[in-house]
Design an enzyme around this catalytic site. Structure first.
Site, PDB file in Angstrom:
ATOM      1  N   ASP A 116      47.291 -63.912  58.165  1.00 37.14           N
ATOM      2  CA  ASP A 116      46.907 -64.194  59.554  1.00 37.14           C
ATOM      3  C   ASP A 116      46.761 -65.709  59.667  1.00 37.14           C
ATOM      4  OD1 ASP A 116      45.959 -63.968  62.151  1.00 37.14           O
ATOM      5  OD2 ASP A 116      43.964 -63.244  61.587  1.00 37.14           O
ATOM      6  N   ARG A 156      36.439 -58.375  73.987  1.00 37.46           N
ATOM      7  CA  ARG A 156      36.823 -59.387  72.988  1.00 37.46           C
ATOM      8  C   ARG A 156      35.817 -60.524  73.124  1.00 37.46           C
ATOM      9  NH1 ARG A 156      42.686 -61.813  71.501  1.00 37.46           N
ATOM     10  NH2 ARG A 156      42.613 -59.844  70.380  1.00 37.46           N
ATOM     11  N   CYS A 199      49.263 -59.922  62.268  1.00 38.48           N
ATOM     12  CA  CYS A 199      48.789 -59.372  63.548  1.00 38.48           C
ATOM     13  C   CYS A 199      49.332 -60.127  64.751  1.00 38.48           C
ATOM     14  CB  CYS A 199      47.263 -59.341  63.572  1.00 38.48           C
ATOM     15  SG  CYS A 199      46.488 -60.953  63.618  1.00 38.48           S
ATOM     16  N   GLN A 243      43.535 -53.629  65.672  1.00 36.82           N
ATOM     17  CA  GLN A 243      44.735 -54.187  65.053  1.00 36.82           C
ATOM     18  C   GLN A 243      44.971 -53.549  63.679  1.00 36.82           C
ATOM     19  OE1 GLN A 243      46.985 -56.762  66.294  1.00 36.82           O
ATOM     20  NE2 GLN A 243      48.139 -55.765  64.660  1.00 36.82           N
ATOM     21  N   HIS A 289      38.402 -56.788  63.665  1.00 31.96           N
ATOM     22  CA  HIS A 289      39.494 -56.531  64.624  1.00 31.96           C
ATOM     23  C   HIS A 289      40.050 -55.130  64.316  1.00 31.96           C
ATOM     24  CE1 HIS A 289      42.384 -57.233  67.616  1.00 31.96           C
ATOM     25  NE2 HIS A 289      43.152 -58.146  67.062  1.00 31.96           N
ATOM     26  N   ARG A 327      50.093 -51.212  68.661  1.00 32.64           N
ATOM     27  CA  ARG A 327      48.799 -51.414  69.323  1.00 32.64           C
ATOM     28  C   ARG A 327      48.710 -50.506  70.544  1.00 32.64           C
ATOM     29  NH1 ARG A 327      45.969 -56.213  68.833  1.00 32.64           N
ATOM     30  NH2 ARG A 327      44.415 -55.145  70.100  1.00 32.64           N
TER      31      ARG A 327
HETATM   32  N1  NVA Z   1      42.129 -63.988  63.289  1.00 32.32           N
HETATM   33  C1  NVA Z   1      42.737 -64.264  64.572  1.00 32.32           C
HETATM   34  C2  NVA Z   1      43.349 -63.010  65.128  1.00 32.32           C
HETATM   35  C3  NVA Z   1      44.028 -63.186  66.445  1.00 32.32           C
HETATM   36  C4  NVA Z   1      44.580 -61.919  66.992  1.00 32.32           C
HETATM   37  C5  NVA Z   1      41.684 -64.812  65.508  1.00 32.32           C
HETATM   38  O1  NVA Z   1      40.561 -64.319  65.494  1.00 32.32           O
HETATM   39  O2  NVA Z   1      41.992 -65.759  66.238  1.00 32.32           O
HETATM   40  N1   CP Z   2      46.961 -59.486  67.548  1.00 31.30           N
HETATM   41  C1   CP Z   2      46.255 -59.692  68.669  1.00 31.30           C
HETATM   42  O1   CP Z   2      45.148 -59.179  68.843  1.00 31.30           O
HETATM   43  O2   CP Z   2      46.879 -60.484  69.581  1.00 31.30           O
HETATM   44  P1   CP Z   2      46.283 -61.101  70.921  1.00 31.30           P
HETATM   45  O3   CP Z   2      45.325 -62.187  70.514  1.00 31.30           O
HETATM   46  O4   CP Z   2      47.478 -61.637  71.656  1.00 31.30           O
HETATM   47  O5   CP Z   2      45.574 -60.034  71.692  1.00 31.30           O
END
Ligand code: NVA
Ligand code: CP
Length: 303
Positions: A219, A104, A259, A134, A131, A287
């Site tokens: 989101d 990540r 998500c 997800q 992502h 997930r």
């Molecule tokens: N769009 C959000 C998703 C978190 C799981 C982010 O990137 O923070």
């Molecule tokens: N939806 C998702 O990826 O959640 P986290 O940021 O908690 O991993």
């Protein structure tokens, strides 16, 4: 043979997703029946987090253990990645000590460079641009509840972020249509969408985007890494909340997805988030199941 990575949704064909969906169903059933299944015994997953996470860490770590393997957690704060070790060097070293790596991070180019220097498969656990894990879980959740997603309409109401770009790729792979509404100034970046994409329509009005939808999804308005823009975004996104009037524009049996984590009262009303059309907890649970199928496939190939 070239190593298979999962860096964005479009990295797999529909045939591969069909296979993974069947494997997910089998693996999920085993989990629900407390049936041990250890195809990844003695295999190791390394997870690198440069941003926070609850679901992604938990689902990959628990999933790897459940498959009989081990998972190791690294983050930028206490590894050498946070002190400037080149991504290419980190990939060389890490990939000599494990069987698969999940990352990540911020820009997609970071994970691309990492994968180019890795001896083992690399999985995108979220970047600024994508992502895929997800959205794969979300597509699986839709199919579980409603059957095939081909030919359906998905409404995206909110930011043009990593989730949206993965949904746009999923629409092409699975053959559904995406209605997209983002506030002015937060439009889709054309560089992140295939030039001949035929499966999305942009709506100025977020309620119009929900008309006739089979699934409405949104989101957070401020993704990780964009926190400085939060105040401006709160203003710009006024009106983009997914609430009951917008859900009424969708089909009667439309589902709602997010998500997570969610901000009730910002991008979604509590009524919708906690209402009967919401399948957010199933999405979160799935997930675990889809990623176990993904780990099995990337480490062992088709079995
Ligand atoms: N769009 C959000 C998703 C978190 C799981 C982010 O990137 O923070
Ligand atoms: N939806 C998702 O990826 O959640 P986290 O940021 O908690 O991993």
């Amino acid at each position: 043979m070239a190593i298979k990575h999962y860096l964005q949704f479009a990295d797999f064909t529909l045939a591969e997703y069909d296979y993974l969906i069947e494997r997910t169903k089998i693996i999920k059933r085993k989990f629900k029946n407390y049936e041990p299944y250890h195809p990844l015994m003695d295999r190791t997953l390394v997870m690198v987090f440069e941003k926070n996470s609850t679901r992604t860490r938990l689902s990959f770590e628990a999933g790897m253990h459940q498959l009989g393997g081990a998972a190791i957690y690294l983050n930028t704060r206490d590894s050498q990645l946070g002190r400037g070790e080149p991504v290419e060097d980190a990939a060389q070293v890490m990939s000599r000590m494990c069987d698969i790596i999940m990352i990540r991070t911020f820009g997609q180019e970071i994970i691309n460079r990492f994968a180019a220097n890795s001896r083992v498969p690399v999985v995108n656990g979220l970047t600024n641009e994508h992502h895929p894990c997800q959205v794969f879980a979300d597509v699986f959740t839709y199919i579980e509840h409603r059957g095939s997603i081909a030919g359906k309409t998905v409404a995206w109401v909110g930011d043009a972020n990593n989730m949206l770009y993965s949904w746009l790729q999923a629409a092409e792979v699975f053959g559904f249509h995406l209605n997209v509404s983002t506030p002015a100034g937060y439009d889709i970046n054309p560089a992140l969408v295939s030039a001949d994409h035929q499966r999305y329509t942009v709506f100025k009005n977020p309620s119009d985007a929900c008309e006739g939808a089979d699934l409405v999804t949104t989101d957070v308005w401020t993704s990780m890494g964009y926190e400085e823009e939060n105040a401006a975004r709160l203003k710009a996104f006024d009106g983009w909340i997914v609430d009951a009037p917008k859900m009424k524009r969708a089909n009667k049996d439309a589902l709602f997805m997010h998500c997570l984590p969610a901000h009730r009262g910002e991008e979604v009303s509590a009524e919708v988030m906690d209402g009967p059309q919401s399948v957010v907890w199933d999405e979160a649970e799935n997930r675990l199941h889809v990623q176990k199928a993904l780990l099995e496939y990337l480490v062992l190939g088709k079995i």
